[in-house]
Enzyme design. Sequence first.
Site, PDB file in Angstrom:
ATOM      1  N   TYR A 140      38.948 -28.316  -9.006  1.00 44.72           N
ATOM      2  CA  TYR A 140      38.642 -26.953  -9.433  1.00 44.72           C
ATOM      3  C   TYR A 140      39.615 -25.982  -8.777  1.00 44.72           C
ATOM      4  CZ  TYR A 140      35.615 -22.880 -10.345  1.00 44.72           C
ATOM      5  OH  TYR A 140      35.099 -21.686 -10.769  1.00 44.72           O
TER       6      TYR A 140
ATOM      7  N   ASP B 207      -5.262 -29.737 -25.806  1.00 41.57           N
ATOM      8  CA  ASP B 207      -5.546 -29.807 -24.368  1.00 41.57           C
ATOM      9  C   ASP B 207      -6.510 -30.941 -24.018  1.00 41.57           C
ATOM     10  OD1 ASP B 207      -7.861 -28.681 -25.385  1.00 41.57           O
ATOM     11  OD2 ASP B 207      -8.030 -27.138 -23.831  1.00 41.57           O
TER      12      ASP B 207
ATOM     13  N   ARG C 129      -6.313 -19.778 -18.279  1.00 36.58           N
ATOM     14  CA  ARG C 129      -6.776 -20.335 -17.004  1.00 36.58           C
ATOM     15  C   ARG C 129      -5.689 -21.123 -16.260  1.00 36.58           C
ATOM     16  NH1 ARG C 129     -12.076 -22.820 -19.852  1.00 36.58           N
ATOM     17  NH2 ARG C 129     -10.705 -22.538 -21.651  1.00 36.58           N
TER      18      ARG C 129
ATOM     19  N   ASN D  88      40.226 -49.068  -4.182  1.00 35.40           N
ATOM     20  CA  ASN D  88      39.499 -48.706  -2.972  1.00 35.40           C
ATOM     21  C   ASN D  88      39.720 -47.221  -2.704  1.00 35.40           C
ATOM     22  OD1 ASN D  88      38.085 -49.635  -0.347  1.00 35.40           O
ATOM     23  ND2 ASN D  88      39.773 -48.313   0.310  1.00 35.40           N
TER      24      ASN D  88
ATOM     25  N   GLN E  44      -0.786 -19.274 -36.114  1.00 35.26           N
ATOM     26  CA  GLN E  44      -2.085 -18.596 -36.122  1.00 35.26           C
ATOM     27  C   GLN E  44      -1.952 -17.105 -35.851  1.00 35.26           C
ATOM     28  OE1 GLN E  44      -4.930 -20.027 -33.199  1.00 35.26           O
ATOM     29  NE2 GLN E  44      -6.553 -18.694 -34.001  1.00 35.26           N
TER      30      GLN E  44
HETATM   31  C1  UD1 Z   1     -13.502 -25.801 -26.693  1.00 38.44           C
HETATM   32  C2  UD1 Z   1     -14.821 -25.855 -27.459  1.00 38.44           C
HETATM   33  C3  UD1 Z   1     -15.898 -26.409 -26.524  1.00 38.44           C
HETATM   34  C4  UD1 Z   1     -15.489 -27.790 -26.037  1.00 38.44           C
HETATM   35  C5  UD1 Z   1     -14.099 -27.771 -25.408  1.00 38.44           C
HETATM   36  C6  UD1 Z   1     -13.627 -29.188 -25.194  1.00 38.44           C
HETATM   37  C7  UD1 Z   1     -14.835 -23.993 -29.076  1.00 38.44           C
HETATM   38  C8  UD1 Z   1     -15.342 -22.634 -29.354  1.00 38.44           C
HETATM   39  N1  UD1 Z   1     -15.182 -24.524 -27.887  1.00 38.44           N
HETATM   40  O1  UD1 Z   1     -13.689 -24.914 -25.605  1.00 38.44           O
HETATM   41  O2  UD1 Z   1     -17.135 -26.497 -27.198  1.00 38.44           O
HETATM   42  O3  UD1 Z   1     -16.430 -28.281 -25.117  1.00 38.44           O
HETATM   43  O4  UD1 Z   1     -13.138 -27.121 -26.281  1.00 38.44           O
HETATM   44  O5  UD1 Z   1     -12.410 -29.244 -24.498  1.00 38.44           O
HETATM   45  O6  UD1 Z   1     -14.160 -24.569 -29.917  1.00 38.44           O
HETATM   46  N2  UD1 Z   1      -6.930 -22.804 -29.668  1.00 38.44           N
HETATM   47  C9  UD1 Z   1      -6.245 -22.340 -30.768  1.00 38.44           C
HETATM   48  N3  UD1 Z   1      -6.484 -21.106 -31.235  1.00 38.44           N
HETATM   49  C10 UD1 Z   1      -7.418 -20.287 -30.674  1.00 38.44           C
HETATM   50  C11 UD1 Z   1      -8.132 -20.753 -29.540  1.00 38.44           C
HETATM   51  C12 UD1 Z   1      -7.861 -22.015 -29.069  1.00 38.44           C
HETATM   52  O7  UD1 Z   1      -5.393 -23.059 -31.323  1.00 38.44           O
HETATM   53  O8  UD1 Z   1      -7.577 -19.174 -31.175  1.00 38.44           O
HETATM   54  C13 UD1 Z   1      -6.644 -24.151 -29.143  1.00 38.44           C
HETATM   55  C14 UD1 Z   1      -6.195 -24.156 -27.707  1.00 38.44           C
HETATM   56  O9  UD1 Z   1      -4.760 -24.088 -27.637  1.00 38.44           O
HETATM   57  C15 UD1 Z   1      -6.722 -25.489 -27.194  1.00 38.44           C
HETATM   58  C16 UD1 Z   1      -7.941 -25.745 -28.059  1.00 38.44           C
HETATM   59  O10 UD1 Z   1      -7.813 -24.896 -29.194  1.00 38.44           O
HETATM   60  O11 UD1 Z   1      -5.801 -26.522 -27.372  1.00 38.44           O
HETATM   61  C17 UD1 Z   1      -9.247 -25.447 -27.324  1.00 38.44           C
HETATM   62  O12 UD1 Z   1      -9.234 -24.099 -26.886  1.00 38.44           O
HETATM   63  P1  UD1 Z   1      -9.846 -23.657 -25.491  1.00 38.44           P
HETATM   64  O13 UD1 Z   1      -9.712 -22.188 -25.390  1.00 38.44           O
HETATM   65  O14 UD1 Z   1      -9.311 -24.479 -24.407  1.00 38.44           O
HETATM   66  O15 UD1 Z   1     -11.382 -24.010 -25.735  1.00 38.44           O
HETATM   67  P2  UD1 Z   1     -12.494 -24.361 -24.662  1.00 38.44           P
HETATM   68  O16 UD1 Z   1     -12.986 -23.114 -24.035  1.00 38.44           O
HETATM   69  O17 UD1 Z   1     -12.031 -25.436 -23.777  1.00 38.44           O
HETATM   70 CA    CA Z   2     -10.080 -26.461 -23.459  1.00 37.35          CA
END
Ligand code: UD1
Ligand code: CA
Length: 462
Positions: free
Chosen positions: A392, A107, A18, A382, A77
């Site tokens: 250069y 995040d 996003r 000065n 991962q």
């Molecule tokens: C997630 C939560 C949601 C919560 C929100 C809060 C889940 C399924 N949902 O949603 O309930 O309200 O955070 O901010 O957990 N990440 C990984 N590996 C992955 C996917 C994500 O490390 O495979 C990390 C991302 O880099 C990020 C964090 O996990 O830092 C959250 O991922 P994101 O995709 O932003 O989740 P949300 O949709 O915001």
């Molecule tokens: Ca998020």
Amino acid sequence: MGNDDLTTIILAAGKGTRMKSDLVKVLHPLLGVPMVGYPIDLSLNGINSGKTIVVVGYQGEKIRAHFPDNRLIFVDQGDPLGTGHAVLCTEDHLKGFKGTVLILCADVPLLKRDTVGKFIDAHKSNGSTITVMTAILEYPAGYGRIVRMDGGLVGRIVEERDVSPPEMAIKEVNAGIYCIDSPFLFEALGRVRTDNAQGEYYLTDIAAIANEQGERVYGFAVEDPTEVMGINTRVDLAKADEILRNELLTQMMLDGVTIVDPKTTYIDKTVRVGRDTVIYPNCYLQGETTIGERCVLEPNSQITDSKISSDVVIRASSVIAESTINEGASIGPFARLRPGTVVKRNARIGNFVEVKKSIIGEGSKANHLTYLGDTTVGRDVNVGAGTITCNYDGKKKHPTVIEDDVFVGSNVELVAPVTVKKGSTIGAGSTITKDIPEGALAISRSKQKTIRGWKHRKARKK
Ligand code: UD1
Ligand code: CA
């Protein structure tokens, strides 16, 4: 020594679709520091976690390179298959661990140390297997919803895309921060499936799994929901930056710095500013910059990775990078100091002067329209208006040395390499190609020719 009963896992493997960016989301900066630096700092220095594991995937190498701290354990991962899968990837590092796992999201950078401290304490005393941090939001869009059961414990967490119409109205959201007892966590993650709208392994599913197994899930609502704001878009990024900036500038003002207009002052988290320094609007202080006491930074200056001592004046619209400026010096207006510049005590660099990789000695002056590159200037020199070091030759850079007490007249070119010895004088308009001995006068302009009555003679010819 960290707290051995606590391991922190920071989730940072998502791409951050996003953000619509080529840069992984968690490296987008807030106050000049990558977003993921906030939870990392919280874990390493705020709550003193025994272990800190960062799960990376997309641009993982880039993230590692930013954080060389050897207390961090990075886990790859691979393909990000969801937050549940991300946590599962850390299992090898938690074999036999019986303590609490704190999960932070890369995040969610506004979270405060005090809040996390209270959250961990709550988990220790509430007798639950999972404690999930929540927030009550007027506009809960975009977050997972907390479904409470009779009695107040958490029954499930539902992602917005999987939510049923009545659940849509729930205003309590999942912050993405959890304390979970370790053996249960990995056992539960083994049961998580991908039968949801996004086809991902949701970490949030372990809430329902816990209930099925008769384990308690406690919801810990934060007092200030802004702390758990998740950054998903650049709009969120700008909002978070504004909040952090306001906090930082407020603290600086409380510590004795005058900030004339905080709304238009931009200072990175890494910058230090001394007492009684006055900062005028539209100044931008970045990176590893320190500013001493009683300095004045006039409007529109940008200072990056520089060390400014006390009692320095930076006049309007100056740009300074990787430079050192000592006590009492004055820079600008409209000056540009490029990397490797050292301006010693009480020296003055004036308007439309560019200095690169040069040392300007104590009390020396280059006040107008000058370029000094690869130059060493001694004390009390000065440098006249329009002086240019020709450093250069089209292929290589060459040094210029101007020793103490030299007077360089206006509009002089110094063709490097060249040395101007102590106490010598260079006449205005000279092009200097040879070294000048101590105390000498060097002058290389052509002799002036004056023709008397020239105007009349011309008129007569017509
Ligand atoms: C997630 C939560 C949601 C919560 C929100 C809060 C889940 C399924 N949902 O949603 O309930 O309200 O955070 O901010 O957990 N990440 C990984 N590996 C992955 C996917 C994500 O490390 O495979 C990390 C991302 O880099 C990020 C964090 O996990 O830092 C959250 O991922 P994101 O995709 O932003 O989740 P949300 O949709 O915001
Ligand atoms: Ca998020």
